[in-house]
Design an enzyme around this catalytic site. Sequence first.
Site, PDB file in Angstrom:
ATOM      1  CG  HIS A 165      35.000 146.993  81.141  1.00  0.00           C
ATOM      2  ND1 HIS A 165      34.327 145.925  81.664  1.00  0.00           N
ATOM      3  CD2 HIS A 165      34.668 147.031  79.825  1.00  0.00           C
ATOM      4  CE1 HIS A 165      33.635 145.326  80.706  1.00  0.00           C
ATOM      5  NE2 HIS A 165      33.823 145.980  79.572  1.00  0.00           N
TER       6      HIS A 165
ATOM      7  CG  ASP B 171      38.847 148.263  90.860  1.00  0.00           C
ATOM      8  OD1 ASP B 171      38.766 148.247  89.625  1.00  0.00           O
ATOM      9  OD2 ASP B 171      39.298 147.318  91.536  1.00  0.00           O
TER      10      ASP B 171
HETATM   11  C1  GDG Z   1      38.691 146.009  84.884  1.00  0.00           C
HETATM   12  C2  GDG Z   1      38.431 147.205  85.785  1.00  0.00           C
HETATM   13  C3  GDG Z   1      36.242 146.181  86.415  1.00  0.00           C
HETATM   14  C4  GDG Z   1      42.200 137.695  89.312  1.00  0.00           C
HETATM   15  N1  GDG Z   1      43.196 136.913  89.754  1.00  0.00           N
HETATM   16  C5  GDG Z   1      43.052 135.725  89.160  1.00  0.00           C
HETATM   17  C6  GDG Z   1      41.937 135.764  88.345  1.00  0.00           C
HETATM   18  N2  GDG Z   1      41.421 136.996  88.448  1.00  0.00           N
HETATM   19  C7  GDG Z   1      40.213 137.463  87.781  1.00  0.00           C
HETATM   20  C8  GDG Z   1      39.134 137.692  88.808  1.00  0.00           C
HETATM   21  C9  GDG Z   1      38.301 138.797  88.183  1.00  0.00           C
HETATM   22  C10 GDG Z   1      39.305 139.510  87.294  1.00  0.00           C
HETATM   23  O1  GDG Z   1      40.447 138.705  87.154  1.00  0.00           O
HETATM   24  C11 GDG Z   1      39.735 140.849  87.890  1.00  0.00           C
HETATM   25  O2  GDG Z   1      38.689 141.740  87.723  1.00  0.00           O
HETATM   26  P1  GDG Z   1      38.564 143.116  88.498  1.00  0.00           P
HETATM   27  O3  GDG Z   1      37.208 143.637  88.247  1.00  0.00           O
HETATM   28  O4  GDG Z   1      38.788 142.866  89.947  1.00  0.00           O
HETATM   29  O5  GDG Z   1      39.720 144.081  87.954  1.00  0.00           O
HETATM   30  P2  GDG Z   1      40.426 144.522  86.531  1.00  0.00           P
HETATM   31  O6  GDG Z   1      41.198 143.434  85.942  1.00  0.00           O
HETATM   32  O7  GDG Z   1      41.197 145.746  86.846  1.00  0.00           O
HETATM   33  O8  GDG Z   1      39.231 144.862  85.527  1.00  0.00           O
HETATM   34  C12 GDG Z   1      37.539 146.772  86.942  1.00  0.00           C
HETATM   35  C13 GDG Z   1      36.508 145.111  85.391  1.00  0.00           C
HETATM   36  O9  GDG Z   1      37.387 145.575  84.364  1.00  0.00           O
HETATM   37  C14 GDG Z   1      35.220 144.636  84.743  1.00  0.00           C
HETATM   38  O10 GDG Z   1      34.522 145.674  84.163  1.00  0.00           O
HETATM   39  O11 GDG Z   1      35.566 145.576  87.500  1.00  0.00           O
HETATM   40  O12 GDG Z   1      37.259 147.876  87.753  1.00  0.00           O
HETATM   41  O13 GDG Z   1      39.643 147.755  86.280  1.00  0.00           O
HETATM   42  O14 GDG Z   1      37.277 138.251  87.407  1.00  0.00           O
HETATM   43  O15 GDG Z   1      38.448 136.484  89.011  1.00  0.00           O
HETATM   44  N3  GDG Z   1      41.514 134.720  87.629  1.00  0.00           N
HETATM   45  C15 GDG Z   1      42.235 133.567  87.719  1.00  0.00           C
HETATM   46  N4  GDG Z   1      43.345 133.489  88.486  1.00  0.00           N
HETATM   47  C16 GDG Z   1      43.783 134.522  89.223  1.00  0.00           C
HETATM   48  O16 GDG Z   1      44.797 134.419  89.915  1.00  0.00           O
HETATM   49  N5  GDG Z   1      41.835 132.506  87.024  1.00  0.00           N
END
Ligand code: GDG
Length: 730
Positions: free
Chosen positions: A170, A374
């Site tokens: 990821h 990212d």
């Molecule tokens: C890793 C990789 C890759 C965020 N704030 C809240 C919340 N979220 C949810 C979002 C989103 C998820 O968390 C964050 O996903 P990201 O992709 O932006 O980042 P990472 O956590 O670092 O994830 C990344 C991912 O894996 C998938 O492969 O994209 O690059 O680092 O879904 O919606 N959800 C809620 N409240 C929040 O305040 N409910």
Amino acid sequence: MRLLIVSNRLPVVVSTTNGKFTMEKSAGGLVSGLSDFLSSLGNKDSDIKDYIWMGWPGTNIEKEDEDLVREKVQKEYKASPVFLSKKLMDKVYLGFCNKTIWPLFHYFPNYAHFNLEFWREYKRMNEIFRDELLGEIREDDIIWVHDYHLMLLPALLREKVSNPIGFFLHIPFPSYEMFRMLHKESRTKILEGLLGADLVGFHTHDYTQHFLRCALRILGKENHMGKISMPDHLVEIDTFPMGIDFNKFHTMDVSPYPSSKPGKGKPKIVLSVDRLDYSKGIINRLKGFELFLKKHPEWHGKVCLNMIVVPSRTAVGAYRKIKSRLDEFVGQINGSFGSMSWIPVIYQYTSLPHKELIAQYRRSDVALLTPLRDGMNLVAKEYIASLTDQRGVLILSEFTGAAKELSESVVINPNSVDEIAASIAEALTIPVKDQVRGNKIMQKRLKRYDVTKWATDFVTSLLNISSISRDTVSTKLLNKSLTGKLVKQFHDAKSRIIIVNYDGTLVPYSKYPASAEPPDALLGLLQTLDARARTDIVIISGRGKDELEEWLGDLPVNLTAEHGSWIREAGKKEWRLLKPLSSEWKQEVIPILDMYTDRLPGSYVQEREYSVAWHYHRADIEQASQLVKEVNDHLLSITTNISAHVLHGSKVIEVSNSGINKGELAMHWLSRKEYDFILAIGAGWSDELLFQTMPPHAWSVKVGLSQTAANHVVEDQTDAIELLNKLRDH
Ligand code: GDG
């Protein structure tokens, strides 16, 4: 068919301390994306009928509560917990994963700790996962391992089970220069660990290429159209950009959210959402916003930066540091620019309810996402998907995987504070018509390749590639009953011939070719096999005749050297040419190969009487693979008019007389006499020509489980010897 998801964390964090039992959904992209896919499984026409998720439920669990936790998470989350002690997880999760791999894979080598104890414990945790899984895996399971915490697991599992194994990373897979900073054992084992899978998936083409380059440079593994041959299986390495549940974000009724009302005079809202992490570029974002306020006083009082920062990895020092830096910086900006009626930066250090998050996406005029690195960044996709009226502007860092798919957004380099500031000013003035046009295109794309499509694509590719490997192995493997049949035919035959290759078949491949002498046991075996009446033995080799004579000259077997240029028949002392050969062409070929040798350090020319070989196994593998095509083409262009041909082998290019190869040689022996038992065994690239020319009733056996023209395969060189021993002892 059941899908067995394995990730470091379960989608739920459990705590049972002080008699209090709590279960909380865990944060992060992996969980949120996969959960959406899994919950859609029951509704669709899929071969996967069920799933189970295996992972760590957190460390705040009393020993005596483990059974209860197991039962609860199984029932409510279809999960199977792997209990790991706090002590272990401090070294692995907080240590190797978040202090070594995470910074290095996100291009922050200065934050990386290289601690051998972390690495040892990482290995141990992967082994614990393997052991737990062995108790869980059913025959019809497809195993899908996720993320950087479990990179050794695919190979550990492959040693024990034959289920299809997929792996998805990821986070970014870094460039070779970054990856090689890991110490030798860990960088090798991580690559080998991943190559234990049938399918390894990454978010972007760049990460896939980085991985292939590391596999080439560090393990010497070449790929053919993204596929790498391992001894017992084929691994496909491919790109699967993770999607989101588009419909959920696009159509969900989010009332009664958003909970807070816009401030007085309805300021424009610039939103950012991320876990608290130095890779997310939060400080640069604030610097950019500060500069924007400095440069654009006309926006004062009319715009707010709404930053939602989700707490993460608070036990790691580097994370605590950016938290205090962040608190301080927000205070500083609000202190310098804010007024009684206007707070420029609204900062929430919390995780919002899901509906509230979508409501925030929808009410924002701009989303400002500035990761320095990212893997994908799902927030960017979620923001675009949530815009029901297609109004809104996404500013997105070019260092996110998502930027590749969201090119209609304002793509920026977040290392430049000026660029961030300018992009905010630009975003706030983009005409609505243009916003709608760009967002419609992106929404269409996100809808088409949503998370279900992503996961289905991955699983379909996994089943395809694993069935190719399994077919090769299961249909061609020389199993017990086939071996019995072969031995019986040998026994019943009136005239028999065994054509056997030397290196890799009779003796293991040796790092130093000159030290591959036959052991006494082998000499004894060949002696007695040969002594059996009605059996001709032909040993074929690409080696020169002097070496073969020295090692095998006293045996009553037929020897052939230089891939069949030279023959020494059993019982005779002298060598003779298989057919009249010329060596004049060498004068033309050798200078060319010498020239390439100068250009490729570590390569060398080996001249024999009737063949010339250019070896590059000691050269820089990447430089070699680029040059090899040129050498090949050059040689082909000059050999078309002369009686020589070019053969490309494993890290060697050979030029020899036309019509001289192991296939031609086999025909020579087989045309001399009628054999009712024929066995050809070989291990290398040049033996493929031998297999191809075998008559239908022959047994052809390749050493090593890989794609081959032979009818059968055995796992390794010792199996080949065992087969010959069986023939002798029968
Ligand atoms: C890793 C990789 C890759 C965020 N704030 C809240 C919340 N979220 C949810 C979002 C989103 C998820 O968390 C964050 O996903 P990201 O992709 O932006 O980042 P990472 O956590 O670092 O994830 C990344 C991912 O894996 C998938 O492969 O994209 O690059 O680092 O879904 O919606 N959800 C809620 N409240 C929040 O305040 N409910």
